[in-house]
Design an enzyme around this catalytic site. Structure first.
Site, PDB file in Angstrom:
ATOM      1  N   ASN A   1      -7.345  15.057 -21.434  1.00  0.00           N
ATOM      2  CA  ASN A   1      -8.486  14.257 -21.893  1.00  0.00           C
ATOM      3  C   ASN A   1      -9.784  14.527 -21.226  1.00  0.00           C
ATOM      4  OD1 ASN A   1      -7.009  12.667 -23.625  1.00  0.00           O
ATOM      5  ND2 ASN A   1      -5.906  11.644 -22.057  1.00  0.00           N
TER       6      ASN A   1
ATOM      7  N   LYS B   1       0.612  13.855 -31.345  1.00  0.00           N
ATOM      8  CA  LYS B   1      -0.114  12.700 -31.124  1.00  0.00           C
ATOM      9  C   LYS B   1      -0.773  12.442 -32.714  1.00  0.00           C
ATOM     10  CE  LYS B   1      -1.708  11.701 -26.589  1.00  0.00           C
ATOM     11  NZ  LYS B   1      -2.685  11.459 -26.026  1.00  0.00           N
TER      12      LYS B   1
ATOM     13  N   HIS C   1     -16.613  15.528 -32.770  1.00  0.00           N
ATOM     14  CA  HIS C   1     -15.609  15.271 -31.688  1.00  0.00           C
ATOM     15  C   HIS C   1     -15.758  16.240 -30.892  1.00  0.00           C
ATOM     16  CE1 HIS C   1     -11.850  14.018 -29.644  1.00  0.00           C
ATOM     17  NE2 HIS C   1     -11.474  15.367 -29.737  1.00  0.00           N
TER      18      HIS C   1
ATOM     19  N   ARG D   1       0.039  15.043 -19.233  1.00  0.00           N
ATOM     20  CA  ARG D   1      -0.664  15.218 -20.167  1.00  0.00           C
ATOM     21  C   ARG D   1      -2.234  14.607 -20.215  1.00  0.00           C
ATOM     22  NH1 ARG D   1       1.930  14.863 -26.419  1.00  0.00           N
ATOM     23  NH2 ARG D   1      -0.092  15.150 -27.610  1.00  0.00           N
TER      24      ARG D   1
ATOM     25  N   HIS E   1     -12.997  13.553 -22.581  1.00  0.00           N
ATOM     26  CA  HIS E   1     -12.859  12.690 -23.604  1.00  0.00           C
ATOM     27  C   HIS E   1     -13.241  11.243 -23.261  1.00  0.00           C
ATOM     28  CE1 HIS E   1     -10.862  16.000 -25.463  1.00  0.00           C
ATOM     29  NE2 HIS E   1     -10.596  15.268 -26.534  1.00  0.00           N
TER      30      HIS E   1
ATOM     31  N   GLU F   1       2.831  11.364 -22.441  1.00  0.00           N
ATOM     32  CA  GLU F   1       1.346  11.028 -21.403  1.00  0.00           C
ATOM     33  C   GLU F   1       1.806  10.073 -20.461  1.00  0.00           C
ATOM     34  OE1 GLU F   1      -2.246  10.785 -23.402  1.00  0.00           O
ATOM     35  OE2 GLU F   1      -3.305  10.201 -21.850  1.00  0.00           O
TER      36      GLU F   1
ATOM     37  N   ARG G   1       9.887   4.685 -41.708  1.00  0.00           N
ATOM     38  CA  ARG G   1      10.134   4.722 -40.295  1.00  0.00           C
ATOM     39  C   ARG G   1      10.066   6.252 -39.767  1.00  0.00           C
ATOM     40  NH1 ARG G   1      13.603   0.424 -41.572  1.00  0.00           N
ATOM     41  NH2 ARG G   1      12.593  -1.406 -40.892  1.00  0.00           N
TER      42      ARG G   1
ATOM     43  N   HIS H   1     -15.506  10.071 -26.270  1.00  0.00           N
ATOM     44  CA  HIS H   1     -14.883   9.062 -27.269  1.00  0.00           C
ATOM     45  C   HIS H   1     -15.946   7.875 -27.213  1.00  0.00           C
ATOM     46  CE1 HIS H   1     -10.186  10.208 -27.335  1.00  0.00           C
ATOM     47  NE2 HIS H   1     -10.950  10.768 -28.226  1.00  0.00           N
TER      48      HIS H   1
ATOM     49  N   GLU I   1     -13.153  22.813 -27.928  1.00  0.00           N
ATOM     50  CA  GLU I   1     -11.736  22.449 -27.486  1.00  0.00           C
ATOM     51  C   GLU I   1     -10.965  23.279 -27.119  1.00  0.00           C
ATOM     52  OE1 GLU I   1     -10.052  18.374 -27.003  1.00  0.00           O
ATOM     53  OE2 GLU I   1     -11.103  18.557 -29.117  1.00  0.00           O
TER      54      GLU I   1
ATOM     55  N   LYS J   1      -2.159  23.952 -24.445  1.00  0.00           N
ATOM     56  CA  LYS J   1      -1.612  22.596 -24.898  1.00  0.00           C
ATOM     57  C   LYS J   1      -0.399  22.338 -24.624  1.00  0.00           C
ATOM     58  CE  LYS J   1      -2.316  18.626 -27.488  1.00  0.00           C
ATOM     59  NZ  LYS J   1      -3.326  18.037 -28.351  1.00  0.00           N
TER      60      LYS J   1
HETATM   61  N1  NAD Z   1      -3.929  14.379 -32.399  1.00  0.00           N
HETATM   62  C1  NAD Z   1      -4.573  15.297 -31.405  1.00  0.00           C
HETATM   63  O1  NAD Z   1      -4.051  15.403 -30.384  1.00  0.00           O
HETATM   64  C2  NAD Z   1      -6.015  15.229 -31.666  1.00  0.00           C
HETATM   65  C3  NAD Z   1      -6.836  16.135 -30.661  1.00  0.00           C
HETATM   66  C4  NAD Z   1      -8.105  16.600 -31.033  1.00  0.00           C
HETATM   67  C5  NAD Z   1      -8.604  15.792 -31.946  1.00  0.00           C
HETATM   68  N2  NAD Z   1      -8.165  14.951 -32.780  1.00  0.00           N
HETATM   69  C6  NAD Z   1      -9.046  14.442 -33.995  1.00  0.00           C
HETATM   70  O2  NAD Z   1      -9.264  15.544 -34.859  1.00  0.00           O
HETATM   71  C7  NAD Z   1     -10.421  15.069 -35.644  1.00  0.00           C
HETATM   72  C8  NAD Z   1     -11.255  16.075 -35.696  1.00  0.00           C
HETATM   73  O3  NAD Z   1     -10.702  17.109 -36.071  1.00  0.00           O
HETATM   74  P1  NAD Z   1     -11.659  18.197 -37.024  1.00  0.00           P
HETATM   75  O4  NAD Z   1     -12.796  18.336 -36.212  1.00  0.00           O
HETATM   76  O5  NAD Z   1     -10.830  19.309 -37.533  1.00  0.00           O
HETATM   77  O6  NAD Z   1     -12.262  17.168 -38.103  1.00  0.00           O
HETATM   78  P2  NAD Z   1     -12.179  17.015 -39.662  1.00  0.00           P
HETATM   79  O7  NAD Z   1     -10.733  17.015 -39.985  1.00  0.00           O
HETATM   80  O8  NAD Z   1     -13.021  16.037 -40.169  1.00  0.00           O
HETATM   81  O9  NAD Z   1     -12.766  18.506 -40.184  1.00  0.00           O
HETATM   82  C9  NAD Z   1     -14.291  18.520 -40.034  1.00  0.00           C
HETATM   83  C10 NAD Z   1     -14.949  18.918 -41.364  1.00  0.00           C
HETATM   84  O10 NAD Z   1     -14.773  20.221 -41.773  1.00  0.00           O
HETATM   85  C11 NAD Z   1     -13.996  20.298 -43.278  1.00  0.00           C
HETATM   86  N3  NAD Z   1     -13.089  21.344 -43.437  1.00  0.00           N
HETATM   87  C12 NAD Z   1     -11.816  21.271 -42.645  1.00  0.00           C
HETATM   88  N4  NAD Z   1     -11.310  22.391 -43.042  1.00  0.00           N
HETATM   89  C13 NAD Z   1     -12.256  23.131 -43.647  1.00  0.00           C
HETATM   90  C14 NAD Z   1     -12.347  24.593 -44.173  1.00  0.00           C
HETATM   91  N5  NAD Z   1     -11.338  25.254 -43.791  1.00  0.00           N
HETATM   92  N6  NAD Z   1     -13.421  24.967 -44.585  1.00  0.00           N
HETATM   93  C15 NAD Z   1     -14.397  24.053 -44.755  1.00  0.00           C
HETATM   94  N7  NAD Z   1     -14.426  22.987 -44.578  1.00  0.00           N
HETATM   95  C16 NAD Z   1     -13.463  22.424 -44.042  1.00  0.00           C
HETATM   96  C17 NAD Z   1     -13.551  18.806 -43.220  1.00  0.00           C
HETATM   97  O11 NAD Z   1     -13.562  18.427 -44.715  1.00  0.00           O
HETATM   98  C18 NAD Z   1     -14.623  18.015 -42.469  1.00  0.00           C
HETATM   99  O12 NAD Z   1     -15.643  17.750 -42.908  1.00  0.00           O
HETATM  100  C19 NAD Z   1     -10.692  13.690 -34.978  1.00  0.00           C
HETATM  101  O13 NAD Z   1     -10.306  12.550 -35.616  1.00  0.00           O
HETATM  102  C20 NAD Z   1     -10.073  13.742 -33.587  1.00  0.00           C
HETATM  103  O14 NAD Z   1      -9.646  12.201 -33.148  1.00  0.00           O
HETATM  104  C21 NAD Z   1      -6.636  14.817 -32.735  1.00  0.00           C
HETATM  105 ZN    ZN Z   2     -10.194  16.163 -28.335  1.00  0.00          ZN
END
Ligand code: NAD
Ligand code: ZN
Ligand code: NAD
Ligand code: ZN
Lengths: 368, 368
Positions: free
Chosen positions: A250, A148, A270, A246, A253, A242, A127, A257, A190, A232
């Site tokens: 989006n 989030k 993304h 907040r 998005h 949110e 938890r 999405h 972003e 942010k």
């Molecule tokens: N929680 C939130 O508030 C929030 C906000 C925006 C996005 N997200 C989420 O984030 C995700 C996308 O994040 P992302 O773009 O970082 O994706 P990701 O984590 O998949 O990373 C992108 C790619 O880069 C590779 N990678 C990561 N770091 C690396 C590095 N230093 N060198 C080489 N390769 C590397 C990863 O293995 C992957 O293949 C989505 O799932 C999205 O929903 C969440």
């Molecule tokens: Zn996003």
């Protein structure tokens, strides 16, 4: 923190935490754990992905081991499909086998996928246990701030999750050097979004510094990530769960999405999907009577960063529209969109006719 | 609330909520939803199990429909195995298909299994939606109060969960008439536990009213559930997130959970397992120098209620010990137990030698 390191506080009362942005920070992980009083007796779980593990996991492990911490590393496959309940099940098994207790910490080392997944494990294991983010993508400047966390369901992205704030965020710029260019661009999408919703000047700065940012020039990158995280964190501080404000995060998005879901998770990144979505929102602004200049500028900047601004032919309008109807941003069955009113400011409209949205989606095809 | 209905408030500041205990309450579900301002436009998901659905679901649906609410009912198989991530996945799918939005409510109609499962769905669907408990077992007087929700992992019970308080608890005594006697006894085990940790007088009252309680005599039952819920809610109000005091609610649970896991989930009922566990804790008390009378009394009362007080032969001591080492109540690798100091009061000991625990487990075999 050492010279050159930028520091920012996410102001959430009892749950406030710092974000450190700079070079050479991973080597100091153990030091920071000690300083911040993380208990040495409670094992740590380090979650990372198959692309990141060989690059940076050993450095984190070593830094923690030197400070006396026991760490177990678990590796998930790189990519969006790892944000699943199956992976939650596996990581909880790993946490149990590593003996994690209620005072333990789960660290996310990687991009947004690892952050969201490991964060949800930290939110729900026993938890809720401590959580630390070590983002290694540019996009993760966004996902690592604000608490989030979530995994995906077959029918919808990020639908199973929690609000679970990290203890701190350690953003080591050195890790970004290995990022593929496509990921760099997607992450900057972003960053620019944070300018578009809050800070016109910062948008202009990004526009002027596009080349340096794409080349990962450290000073430019550090500044951009700092400013992005700042927007942010201001927004999140004012509305953690949110309820209203907040939602402006989006921007782009809702369409974004839906595009990710329809193209198949992982096809469109993304940041790419939301770049297209932001162009769509800017066109919606024109329908509401705001200047057509907003859409033109938005499109121009994303093109400059090499980001897509058109919907791929493979994504059918009907499929996109129906994906949007599953989107959790539709409160009580109405279509809600974040719409820019100028570069650097937005408003939330809950009176968006779905016919307009359909027209805009249709209009965002290659050749238009 | 109508005459004969008892009402209790769980005092948690912003998250405070009422518990209604009485007869004929389910028929008033819709009325209460309206009075408390639940939005009519947001669909409701009613989660129940295969044993309860035919008995009471239609009554809840009808009451809600009359008040203008749209309800979709989903049925999970009766039994502990439904507290799983697979079932979470299914219920989230059902919630999406029913169009649940952020203002929607998830109702648990059933025992602790349905409550814990539906509660975790409510905690994580869209990162948290409203939750209402309509408990239909005696044991659920415990599980429906306090906001702990969870599912099980192959390696440990209740290990994946959240704190998510309900909006209200509607305890309709009429539903208890259909409970199998074994479930009645098991539920009363947890009622007696609330006496054992907090209120000697109430233990004496239970002892004196065993017959009426086992016969589900309404006045006795209403009073017992009210008192049981009251102890739980006082403790939870003072320590919502189990930093210290709340741990006393785990009297008998360290051994109890291990027994449930080793016997195979569902073999021993939760209330049965903890009855054995409470006898074990009372024997531990004697090892710490407290009166041997505590263990004798504890055992006598549970026998009077027809509850087991000995470990089944099929559960081996090694297996029980190793299951306990996975138990989350061991903070930082030490053995922690709730130990009675008298009938009606307990203390938390974190200095329990595992050799003592092993001896007590061995001693709790049939024939000893
Ligand atoms: N929680 C939130 O508030 C929030 C906000 C925006 C996005 N997200 C989420 O984030 C995700 C996308 O994040 P992302 O773009 O970082 O994706 P990701 O984590 O998949 O990373 C992108 C790619 O880069 C590779 N990678 C990561 N770091 C690396 C590095 N230093 N060198 C080489 N390769 C590397 C990863 O293995 C992957 O293949 C989505 O799932 C999205 O929903 C969440
Ligand atoms: Zn996003
Ligand atoms: N969240 C908490 O704080 C907390 C506290 C204690 C126990 N629990 C959990 O509660 C669960 C046990 O609860 P339970 O004993 O209610 O189990 P349960 O939900 O499995 O119900 C027991 C049995 O009775 C049946 N049943 C339920 N209501 C009935 C009725 N009115 N008439 C006839 N049959 C009925 C069920 O189908 C089931 O077969 C465990 O999973 C335990 O971990 C949680
Ligand atoms: Zn219990």
């Amino acid at each position: 923190m050492a010279g050159g390191t930028r520091e920012l506080t996410v102001d959430l009362g009892e749950r406030s935490y710092p974000i450190y942005i700079g070079s050479g920070l991973i080597a100091r992980t153990g030091e920071i754990f000690s300083e911040r009083g993380f208990p040495v007796k409670s094992p740590i779980l380090l979650v990372t992905d198959s692309s990141v593990v060989d690059l940076y996991a050993a450095k984190v492990e070593e830094a923690l081991a030197t400070a006396g911490y026991a760490v177990t590393t678990v590796v998930v496959p790189s990519g969006e499909t790892s944000k699943s309940l199956e992976m939650l099940d596996e990581l909880v098994g790993a946490a149990l086998e590593a003996g994690l207790d209620r005072k333990s910490t789960i660290i996310a080392l990687g991009g947004g996928v690892v952050g969201d997944l490991a964060g949800f494990v930290a939110a729900s294991y026993m938890r809720g246990v401590r959580f630390v983010q070590i983002p290694t993508t540019i996009l993760a400047h966004d996902s690592s701030v604000g608490g989030k966390v979530a995994v995906n369901h077959r029918l919808a992205k990020n639908i199973i999750g929690a609000f679970h704030q990290p203890e701190f965020v350690l953003y080591d710029l050195d890790t970004l050097a290995s990022l593929p260019l496509r990921e760099v661009r997607a992450g900057l999408s972003e960053v620019i979004k944070h300018g578009l919703i809050w800070n016109e000047e910062f948008v202009a700065w990004c526009d002027a510094n596009a080349e340096g940012l794409l080349a990962l020039e450290p000073e430019a990158l550090g500044y951009a990530l700092y400013e992005g995280c700042k927007v942010k964190s201001i927004v999140v501080s004012r509305d953690e769960r949110e309820n209203d404000l907040r939602a402006i995060l989006n921007l782009g998005h809702t369409i974004g999405h839906a595009l990710e879901a329809v193209a198949g998770y992982g096809e469109l990144l993304h940041g790419e999907a939301i770049a297209i979505g932001m162009v769509g929102s800017a066109r919606l602004a024109a329908r509401f009577g705001y200047s057509a200049h907003i859409a033109a500028e938005t499109e121009r900047i994303f093109r400059k960063f090499g980001l897509p601004v058109r919907i791929p032919a493979s994504c059918e309008t009907d499929a996109i529209m129906s994906a949007m109807l599953h989107d959790k941003k539709f409160s009580e069955g109405q279509m809600v969109f974040v719409v820019p009113t100028a570069i650097g400011s937005v408003e939330i409209r809950n009176d968006v006719p779905s016919s307009w949205v359909r027209e805009i989606v249709d209009g965002l095809r290659e050749g238009n």
